[in-house]
Design an enzyme around this catalytic site. Structure first.
Site, PDB file in Angstrom:
ATOM      1  N   LYS A 144     -54.130 -42.950 -19.299  1.00 12.40           N
ATOM      2  CA  LYS A 144     -55.149 -43.663 -18.539  1.00 12.40           C
ATOM      3  C   LYS A 144     -54.882 -43.506 -17.038  1.00 12.40           C
ATOM      4  O   LYS A 144     -53.740 -43.605 -16.592  1.00 12.40           O
ATOM      5  CB  LYS A 144     -55.113 -45.134 -18.938  1.00 12.40           C
ATOM      6  N   SER A 219     -60.921 -51.433 -20.509  1.00 16.49           N
ATOM      7  CA  SER A 219     -60.976 -50.409 -19.494  1.00 16.49           C
ATOM      8  C   SER A 219     -60.324 -49.086 -19.904  1.00 16.49           C
ATOM      9  O   SER A 219     -60.413 -48.109 -19.163  1.00 16.49           O
ATOM     10  CB  SER A 219     -60.307 -50.943 -18.220  1.00 16.49           C
ATOM     11  N   SER A 243     -58.222 -54.611 -22.871  1.00 19.52           N
ATOM     12  CA  SER A 243     -58.591 -53.281 -22.394  1.00 19.52           C
ATOM     13  C   SER A 243     -58.046 -52.128 -23.212  1.00 19.52           C
ATOM     14  O   SER A 243     -58.467 -50.989 -23.036  1.00 19.52           O
ATOM     15  CB  SER A 243     -58.145 -53.104 -20.935  1.00 19.52           C
TER      16      SER A 243
END
Length: 545
Positions: A144, A219, A243
């Site tokens: 990420k 996210s 997330s």
């Protein structure tokens, strides 16, 4: 299965709370629910035609667990170079359809793989040595973008940081590399990791591999999309209010939110030096197979000193299982759909059949959870200022009054920031429209519930509950589902480990599942239940092709 005795529950009822203290946040939630109902119909018409599916996963290497691939590489049955090239080709094949990758290091990754193969061939490293010291040797991974990878994009996906590169690896990325993993790319997130949908003004929108009209969640949405599409075997994400687990729910894969503190968070952006904030945010693994979560957690927690007993077997017959399929709420928290409730029922029944003691979790314990979440995240001064000045990114935009201005501008597309970020900043700067007395009151409720869960779960109990109340919906209405994250945020608020378990595809072909929570530092129980349910119900299902 029977209901847990909840006669000891003593906090005020939701009706009393509504009448007394939290009217405005409740009205906001109700208005968002109404707008959601209206806009969902509108976007159903706009997106009436389904987009083409992804190309099928043809290379059989892409369907092996990371643990199996690592073993094959160690034993000389598979070259790291071949594996890395297979994943690079799959990413190149699907990313134009998904928009999950921000920046790649494909050429460098292939070179890293060649070095791995050469060291094995020359005898510089041995299979036995690698199994114990570098268990991910030669295995490609994806990261990420909020987790720093040296030399790679590190913008927080906000315009003010356009072009920023990471000066060094974050601690968790460093641990993965030391274990032999080879990063392939960094993946897309919402701006400053603040939304339930992965979209920003720097890199655009990431699409769901099961239905490209739908959201991948946030996210860690870029990671979720790549892993589900067979373009990554193992990803590193972060989780503040779900997330990791929400994207895993939308993309039909496994994801683990660990107990706070067992995996280093240094190198994550955004970050704030506040003890409570750092108890809520964690880094954790994302994978298609439950056994890979276990392997990744073993690797990522190597610097943690407390004994996690990850190698100890878990006997289901000694396990106490509690379940809840819906959180009742006075302010209209979205009820879970029947297919998700059915999945929880099926899992609970299977565990009962396997010898576990299964009981219903008392809904009264979570009746005030929406207010607890709102106050805990936004009502205290530990939330960072996320709005950065475009001309001077090191200077944060003035708060409070400016938050209203930025939110209003974002509603009309005139802000440098996305609407979800300005909404989050507004809630933070206004302390979620609550008074100091409210904050104190709901802090007490949070701590009371935390103690109740500690006493209930101990070291042999797990709780099955929804990760999200619905399957993936349209990205454009993601902000209006702000209160839906309550289910996943439950584990963050209670500082407990939680694993998302994919169960099946629903009638519309979208993944559904739930999360398994356990007591603090009992991550192994979550993973053991996830593995058992994967064996019984199948786990990850490839996207349609």
């Amino acid at each position: 299965m029977h209901a847990l005795n909840n006669s000891s529950y003593s906090s005020r009822t939701s009706v009393e709370i509504f009448c007394g203290k939290m009217i405005l946040p409740s009205v906001v939630a109700a208005l968002m629910r109404l707008m959601h109902m209206l806009l969902r119909g509108v976007y159903s018409l706009i997106y009436c035609r389904r987009m083409p599916n992804l190309p099928p996963i043809k290379n059989p290497l892409l369907k092996f667990p990371a643990a199996t691939l690592a073993k094959k590489i160690r034993q000389g049955e598979l070259s790291s170079e071949m594996l890395v090239k297979a994943y690079v080709e799959r990413i190149k094949e699907v990313n134009p359809l998904l928009n999950a990758v921000i920046e790649d290091r494909f050429e460098a990754a292939v070179n890293d793989a060649k070095i791995c193969d050469e060291k094995l061939k020359s005898g510089e490293v041995t299979a036995l040595q690698l199994e114990t010291e570098r268990p991910l040797y030669g295995v490609p991974v994806t990261i990420k973008e909020s987790c720093s990878v040296e030399g790679m994009s590190y913008t927080g996906c906000t315009v003010a940081r356009r072009g920023v590169k990471a000066a060094e690896d974050g601690l968790s990325v460093e641990i993965l590399k030391n274990a032999g993993a080879i990063p392939l790319c960094v993946t897309n997130t919402p701006e400053m990791c603040t939304a339930l949908h992965t979209h920003n003004f720097l890199f655009g929108k990431t699409k769901n591999p099961y239905d490209r009209r739908k959201t991948v969640g946030g996210s860690s949405g870029g990671e979720g999309a790549l892993v589900a599409a067979g373009a990554s075997i193992l990803g590193l994400g972060s989780d503040f209010v779900g997330s990791i687990r929400i994207p895993c729910h939308f993309n039909g894969i496994f994801g683990h939110k660990p107990t706070p503190g067992i995996i280093p968070i240094k190198g994550h952006f955004p970050m704030v030096e506040n003890a409570m904030f750092q108890k809520y945010i964690v880094l954790g693994p994302i994978a298609r197979y439950a056994e890979d979560l276990h392997l990744a957690l073993k690797v990522l927690s190597t610097t943690y000193e407390k004994q996690l007993r990850l190698e100890d077997p878990v006997d289901l017959k000694t396990l106490r299982v509690f379940y809840i399929d819906n959180f009742d709420s006075f302010c209209g928290i979205r009820a879970t759909t029947m297919d998700i409730r059915g999945a929880i029922k099926d899992a609970s029944h299977h565990l009962a059949q396997s010898g576990a003691c299964v009981e219903q979790f008392p809904k009264e314990w979570v009746s005030s959870l929406y207010n607890v979440l709102t106050v805990s995240i936004f009502g205290e001064d530990h939330f960072p200022n996320l709005c950065l000045d475009l001309e001077h990114p090191e200077v944060k935009i003035a708060r409070k009054k400016t938050a209203w201005i930025e939110f209003t501008k974002a509603m009309f597309g005139q802000s440098q920031h996305t609407l979800p970020l300005t909404f989050v900043q507004l809630l933070s700067d206004t302390h979620a429209f609550t008074s100091p007395s409210n904050i104190h009151h709901y802090r007490n409720i949070r701590e009371d519930l935390h103690q109740k869960l500690k006493d209930l779960l101990k070291d042999d109990g797990v709780l099955i509950c929804p990760t999200y109340p619905v399957a993936a919906s349209f990205a454009e209405i993601g902000l209006l589902e702000f209160d839906y994250c309550l289910y996943a945020a439950f584990a963050n608020l209670m500082q407990l480990p939680a694993t998302h378990v994919p169960m099946r595809l629903n009638a519309k072909g979208l993944p559904i599942g739930f999360q398994v929570m356990a007591g603090a530092y009992q991550d192994r129980l979550c993973l053991a239940v996830a593995k058992e349910l994967e064996q019984e119900f199948g786990g990850w299902v490839p996207p349609p092709s």
